[in-house]
Enzyme design. Structure first.
Site, PDB file in Angstrom:
ATOM      1  N   ASP A 124       4.739   0.433  12.113  1.00 48.04           N
ATOM      2  CA  ASP A 124       3.540  -0.220  11.563  1.00 48.04           C
ATOM      3  C   ASP A 124       3.429  -1.678  11.967  1.00 48.04           C
ATOM      4  O   ASP A 124       2.428  -2.327  11.652  1.00 48.04           O
ATOM      5  CB  ASP A 124       3.535  -0.120  10.029  1.00 48.04           C
ATOM      6  CG  ASP A 124       3.305   1.307   9.579  1.00 48.04           C
ATOM      7  OD1 ASP A 124       3.488   1.586   8.380  1.00 48.04           O
ATOM      8  OD2 ASP A 124       2.977   2.147  10.428  1.00 48.04           O
ATOM      9  N   CYS A 166      -5.472  11.871  13.065  1.00 52.46           N
ATOM     10  CA  CYS A 166      -6.121  10.566  12.925  1.00 52.46           C
ATOM     11  C   CYS A 166      -5.932   9.851  14.261  1.00 52.46           C
ATOM     12  O   CYS A 166      -5.346  10.397  15.187  1.00 52.46           O
ATOM     13  CB  CYS A 166      -5.527   9.784  11.761  1.00 52.46           C
ATOM     14  SG  CYS A 166      -3.922   9.104  12.138  1.00 52.46           S
ATOM     15  N   ARG A 170      -5.224  10.284   4.784  1.00 53.84           N
ATOM     16  CA  ARG A 170      -4.293  11.398   4.883  1.00 53.84           C
ATOM     17  C   ARG A 170      -3.164  11.298   3.863  1.00 53.84           C
ATOM     18  O   ARG A 170      -2.527  12.295   3.531  1.00 53.84           O
ATOM     19  CB  ARG A 170      -3.712  11.552   6.274  1.00 53.84           C
ATOM     20  CG  ARG A 170      -3.620  10.284   7.074  1.00 53.84           C
ATOM     21  CD  ARG A 170      -2.851  10.478   8.351  1.00 53.84           C
ATOM     22  NE  ARG A 170      -1.561  11.072   8.060  1.00 53.84           N
ATOM     23  CZ  ARG A 170      -1.309  12.372   8.104  1.00 53.84           C
ATOM     24  NH1 ARG A 170      -2.263  13.192   8.388  1.00 53.84           N
ATOM     25  NH2 ARG A 170      -0.119  12.835   7.839  1.00 53.84           N
ATOM     26  N   VAL A 218       7.682   6.917  17.126  1.00 52.59           N
ATOM     27  CA  VAL A 218       7.347   7.634  15.894  1.00 52.59           C
ATOM     28  C   VAL A 218       6.056   8.424  16.048  1.00 52.59           C
ATOM     29  O   VAL A 218       5.985   9.591  15.668  1.00 52.59           O
ATOM     30  CB  VAL A 218       7.254   6.653  14.707  1.00 52.59           C
ATOM     31  CG1 VAL A 218       6.831   7.382  13.431  1.00 52.59           C
ATOM     32  CG2 VAL A 218       8.600   5.953  14.498  1.00 52.59           C
ATOM     33  N   ARG A 259      -8.433  -1.077   4.672  1.00 47.26           N
ATOM     34  CA  ARG A 259      -7.634  -0.021   4.042  1.00 47.26           C
ATOM     35  C   ARG A 259      -6.261  -0.549   3.636  1.00 47.26           C
ATOM     36  O   ARG A 259      -5.653  -0.048   2.706  1.00 47.26           O
ATOM     37  CB  ARG A 259      -7.446   1.148   5.025  1.00 47.26           C
ATOM     38  CG  ARG A 259      -8.731   1.818   5.424  1.00 47.26           C
ATOM     39  CD  ARG A 259      -8.454   3.049   6.226  1.00 47.26           C
ATOM     40  NE  ARG A 259      -7.426   3.849   5.576  1.00 47.26           N
ATOM     41  CZ  ARG A 259      -6.926   4.955   6.103  1.00 47.26           C
ATOM     42  NH1 ARG A 259      -7.344   5.383   7.269  1.00 47.26           N
ATOM     43  NH2 ARG A 259      -6.001   5.648   5.465  1.00 47.26           N
ATOM     44  N   LYS A 263       0.853  -1.209   0.000  1.00 46.13           N
ATOM     45  CA  LYS A 263       0.000   0.000   0.000  1.00 46.13           C
ATOM     46  C   LYS A 263       0.877   1.242   0.000  1.00 46.13           C
ATOM     47  O   LYS A 263       0.688   2.152  -0.806  1.00 46.13           O
ATOM     48  CB  LYS A 263      -0.876  -0.007   1.249  1.00 46.13           C
ATOM     49  CG  LYS A 263      -1.542   1.326   1.561  1.00 46.13           C
ATOM     50  CD  LYS A 263      -2.460   1.281   2.751  1.00 46.13           C
ATOM     51  CE  LYS A 263      -1.777   1.464   4.050  1.00 46.13           C
ATOM     52  NZ  LYS A 263      -1.495   2.854   4.450  1.00 46.13           N
ATOM     53  N   ASN A 264       1.873   1.282   0.875  1.00 45.25           N
ATOM     54  CA  ASN A 264       2.644   2.524   1.056  1.00 45.25           C
ATOM     55  C   ASN A 264       3.674   2.761  -0.034  1.00 45.25           C
ATOM     56  O   ASN A 264       4.306   3.812  -0.065  1.00 45.25           O
ATOM     57  CB  ASN A 264       3.289   2.548   2.448  1.00 45.25           C
ATOM     58  CG  ASN A 264       2.231   2.705   3.526  1.00 45.25           C
ATOM     59  OD1 ASN A 264       1.065   2.998   3.230  1.00 45.25           O
ATOM     60  ND2 ASN A 264       2.606   2.471   4.768  1.00 45.25           N
ATOM     61  N   ARG A 270      -0.267  14.174  13.390  1.00 44.95           N
ATOM     62  CA  ARG A 270       0.264  13.946  12.044  1.00 44.95           C
ATOM     63  C   ARG A 270       0.271  15.224  11.193  1.00 44.95           C
ATOM     64  O   ARG A 270      -0.386  15.332  10.159  1.00 44.95           O
ATOM     65  CB  ARG A 270      -0.498  12.811  11.375  1.00 44.95           C
ATOM     66  CG  ARG A 270      -0.404  11.553  12.241  1.00 44.95           C
ATOM     67  CD  ARG A 270      -0.914  10.332  11.618  1.00 44.95           C
ATOM     68  NE  ARG A 270      -0.056   9.901  10.529  1.00 44.95           N
ATOM     69  CZ  ARG A 270      -0.399   8.873   9.745  1.00 44.95           C
ATOM     70  NH1 ARG A 270      -1.543   8.288   9.918  1.00 44.95           N
ATOM     71  NH2 ARG A 270       0.388   8.498   8.764  1.00 44.95           N
TER      72      ARG A 270
HETATM   73  C1  EPZ Z   1       4.041   6.979   6.544  1.00 46.50           C
HETATM   74  O1  EPZ Z   1       3.205   7.952   7.146  1.00 46.50           O
HETATM   75  C2  EPZ Z   1       3.187   5.735   6.382  1.00 46.50           C
HETATM   76  N1  EPZ Z   1       2.072   6.030   5.486  1.00 46.50           N
HETATM   77  C3  EPZ Z   1       2.682   5.280   7.752  1.00 46.50           C
HETATM   78  O2  EPZ Z   1       1.946   4.077   7.554  1.00 46.50           O
HETATM   79  C4  EPZ Z   1       3.891   4.995   8.639  1.00 46.50           C
HETATM   80  O3  EPZ Z   1       3.434   4.636   9.918  1.00 46.50           O
HETATM   81  C5  EPZ Z   1       4.769   6.246   8.733  1.00 46.50           C
HETATM   82  O4  EPZ Z   1       5.149   6.665   7.405  1.00 46.50           O
HETATM   83  C6  EPZ Z   1       6.027   6.011   9.539  1.00 46.50           C
HETATM   84  O5  EPZ Z   1       6.752   4.947   8.986  1.00 46.50           O
HETATM   85  C7  EPZ Z   1       2.299   6.062   4.146  1.00 46.50           C
HETATM   86  O6  EPZ Z   1       3.409   5.838   3.671  1.00 46.50           O
HETATM   87  C8  EPZ Z   1       1.114   6.355   3.274  1.00 46.50           C
HETATM   88  P1  EPZ Z   1       5.880  10.398   8.683  1.00 46.50           P
HETATM   89  P2  EPZ Z   1       3.686   9.485   7.202  1.00 46.50           P
HETATM   90  O7  EPZ Z   1       5.688  11.671   7.936  1.00 46.50           O
HETATM   91  O8  EPZ Z   1       4.520   9.800   6.035  1.00 46.50           O
HETATM   92  C9  EPZ Z   1       5.941  13.621  12.113  1.00 46.50           C
HETATM   93  C10 EPZ Z   1       0.131   2.614   7.794  1.00 46.50           C
HETATM   94  O9  EPZ Z   1      -0.332   2.022   8.778  1.00 46.50           O
HETATM   95  N2  EPZ Z   1       5.779  14.603  11.038  1.00 46.50           N
HETATM   96  O10 EPZ Z   1       7.100   9.574   8.412  1.00 46.50           O
HETATM   97  O11 EPZ Z   1       2.480  10.306   7.478  1.00 46.50           O
HETATM   98  C11 EPZ Z   1       4.707  12.749  12.277  1.00 46.50           C
HETATM   99  O12 EPZ Z   1       3.770  13.379  13.116  1.00 46.50           O
HETATM  100  C12 EPZ Z   1       0.557   4.066   7.911  1.00 46.50           C
HETATM  101  O13 EPZ Z   1       0.300   2.091   6.664  1.00 46.50           O
HETATM  102  C13 EPZ Z   1       5.783  15.955  11.354  1.00 46.50           C
HETATM  103  O14 EPZ Z   1       5.908  16.337  12.519  1.00 46.50           O
HETATM  104  O15 EPZ Z   1       4.607   9.472   8.485  1.00 46.50           O
HETATM  105  C14 EPZ Z   1       5.257  11.495  12.878  1.00 46.50           C
HETATM  106  O16 EPZ Z   1       5.382  11.675  14.273  1.00 46.50           O
HETATM  107  C15 EPZ Z   1       0.275   4.623   9.292  1.00 46.50           C
HETATM  108  N3  EPZ Z   1       5.622  16.869  10.355  1.00 46.50           N
HETATM  109  C16 EPZ Z   1       6.658  11.392  12.272  1.00 46.50           C
HETATM  110  O17 EPZ Z   1       6.961  12.692  11.754  1.00 46.50           O
HETATM  111  C17 EPZ Z   1       5.490  16.489   9.038  1.00 46.50           C
HETATM  112  O18 EPZ Z   1       5.364  17.365   8.165  1.00 46.50           O
HETATM  113  C18 EPZ Z   1       6.762  10.398  11.152  1.00 46.50           C
HETATM  114  O19 EPZ Z   1       5.761  10.735  10.231  1.00 46.50           O
HETATM  115  C19 EPZ Z   1       5.492  15.109   8.746  1.00 46.50           C
HETATM  116  C20 EPZ Z   1       5.649  14.186   9.740  1.00 46.50           C
END
Ligand code: EPZ
Length: 416
Positions: free
Chosen positions: A303, A115, A91, A325, A395, A22-23, A120
């Site tokens: 995850d 969420c 998202r 995370v 999902r 998916k990702n 996020r």
């Molecule tokens: C991706 O989400 C994945 N989703 C998530 O998978 C996964 O858990 C996550 O990466 C971490 O590995 C997809 O790839 C579609 P991040 P993402 O930006 O990109 C903070 C699943 O179950 N952050 O790496 O949204 C954020 O709050 C999903 O398949 C900021 O502060 O995660 C988090 O604490 C859930 N500001 C950390 O960074 C930003 O602008 C990591 O978030 C962006 C992120």
């Protein structure tokens, strides 16, 4: 709303084939916005989030045909908007932002909002676009970004954001000049996206490391690419073998993407051996409790945190599971406790004292990976478990109850 009903106690045996990730698929689909030519993508998983992305892209005038192999054409983009009613359900819709600003010079994307697992924010995505010369304003819950042509820039991510890295990589491929992403995320899904973009004519190096360099070009051509296997689905089935005292051949997975989990599961006493086309994963004679700390790739994936917690709930000792995370990714804990687990949360850690037995109960899924954790617990629980709100699981897992039934689980989906 459907629910899943599981009668626990069956050991799982047999073969399971892992679907496309998916990702990895989500950013590859939005990358099609970067070219007028028709792309062909294969190994696309049949998931709700994929269908939501199709709705989002078709809403912009993109043509999409096919099922696991698709033809996708963004020859004509009729609008550069990602509306709230779609973004609020997924998202990852934020992944249209970079490609739209790069291709169209503008984008209006609803802020995703929080969420179940955390606030996020997308501030790092926005700041990087501003560093590249885009004007970005927030109006009425929408991100409004404009740039005649983005300029290459030296970007530093405060956190190694996965979709942030993907969004800005896609923004940079058509920018004027060179962009360097420092402290970039290193996930395999980012490497997959970079390969697809390079196939379209982009100039990218360093994907998979924490420094990615992109030299902008003026246009991109079609790509013909395949989606990598889903390491989180594979990891979930590996844990299913351990928790049910079974043995499963996980076919079509890439073990290089799973090293942190493989090492951790071996520490619990499981045997994991390469076989033709995948991994043979066998439960150990007893479940040793281990500590887990989630960190960005190549560390233990957040995850898979909920899933290994279900496994540790019946471990032989005490396991400390620390989530670094996301700030609220313990929604599965209260449901596991209702099944008899002994878990206490202290700050960002869950203290899991293994118990001999879990008991079936009526429980509720709260987010995608928590749903997987509850199904794993139900597979080993004594008696029957009914899991509601399973739209969360649809999902990110393709036909999970069919795949588990084929391995011997007594699991069915009940239409409400
Ligand atoms: C991706 O989400 C994945 N989703 C998530 O998978 C996964 O858990 C996550 O990466 C971490 O590995 C997809 O790839 C579609 P991040 P993402 O930006 O990109 C903070 C699943 O179950 N952050 O790496 O949204 C954020 O709050 C999903 O398949 C900021 O502060 O995660 C988090 O604490 C859930 N500001 C950390 O960074 C930003 O602008 C990591 O978030 C962006 C992120």
């Amino acid at each position: 709303m459907d629910k899943i009903v599981v009668r626990g106690g069956k050991s799982l045996h047999g073969n399971v084939t892992i679907s496309g990730a998916k990702n990895a698929a989500l950013p590859v689909l939005t990358a099609a916005l970067l070219t007028e030519e028709t792309c062909t993508f294969s190994n696309i998983p049949d998931l709700v989030d994929i269908k939501t992305t199709y709705k989002l892209l078709r809403n912009m005038g993109v043509q999409i045909e096919g099922n696991s192999t698709i033809q996708i054409s963004a020859e004509k983009i009729t609008n550069s908007e990602a509306p709230y009613d779609l973004v609020k359900t997924m998202r990852a819709s934020i992944l249209v932002l970079g490609p739209l600003v790069a291709r169209m010079g503008k984008a209006r994307v609803s802020l995703p909002g929080g969420c179940a697992i955390g606030a996020r924010p997308v501030n790092l995505h926005i700041k990087a676009l501003q560093d590249m010369g885009a004007s970005v304003e927030l109006h009425g819950g929408y991100i409004e970004a404009k740039a005649d042509r983005l300029k290459g820039a030296d970007i530093y991510f405060d956190l190694p954001t996965v979709t942030g890295t993907e969004n800005i990589m896609m923004a940079a491929v058509l920018a004027d000049g060179t962009t360097v992403l420092n402290n970039a995320a290193r996930e395999p899904e980012i490497v997959n996206l970079a390969e697809v973009l390079r196939g379209m004519g982009a100039k990218i190096s360093g994907a998979g490391t924490d420094v990615i360099t992109i030299t902008g070009v003026t246009s991109l051509k079609a790509a013909d690419a395949s989606i990598i296997p889903d390491r989180i689905e594979a990891g979930t089935f590996m844990i299913a073998a351990g928790i049910t005292n079974g043995e499963i051949n996980i076919l079509g997975c890439n073990s290089q993407h799973l090293e942190a989990l493989i090492n951790k599961l071996r520490d619990t006493g499981m045997t994991i051996a390469p076989i033709d086309g995948g991994l043979k994963v066998s439960a150990g004679p007893k479940i040793h409790s281990v500590d887990v700390k989630t960190i960005p790739y190549p560390g233990f994936p957040t995850d898979l945190q909920a899933q290994i917690m279900a496994y540790m709930a019946i471990g032989s000792g005490l396991s400390v599971i620390t989530e670094t995370v996301f700030e609220n990714r313990f929604m599965h804990v209260s449901e596991l406790i209702r099944m008899g687990a002994d878990i206490t949360i202290q700050g960002g850690s869950a203290i899991v004292r293994g118990v001999p037995t879990l008991y079936g109960a009526q429980i509720m899924a709260t987010d995608l990976r928590a749903s997987a954790s509850l199904i794993l617990a139900a597979l080993v629980a004594e008696g029957t478990t009914e899991i509601s709100r399973i739209y969360h699981i649809d999902r990110g897992y393709e036909g999970i109850e069919k795949k588990l039934s084929a391995l011997g689980a007594d699991i069915k989906r009940v239409k409400q």
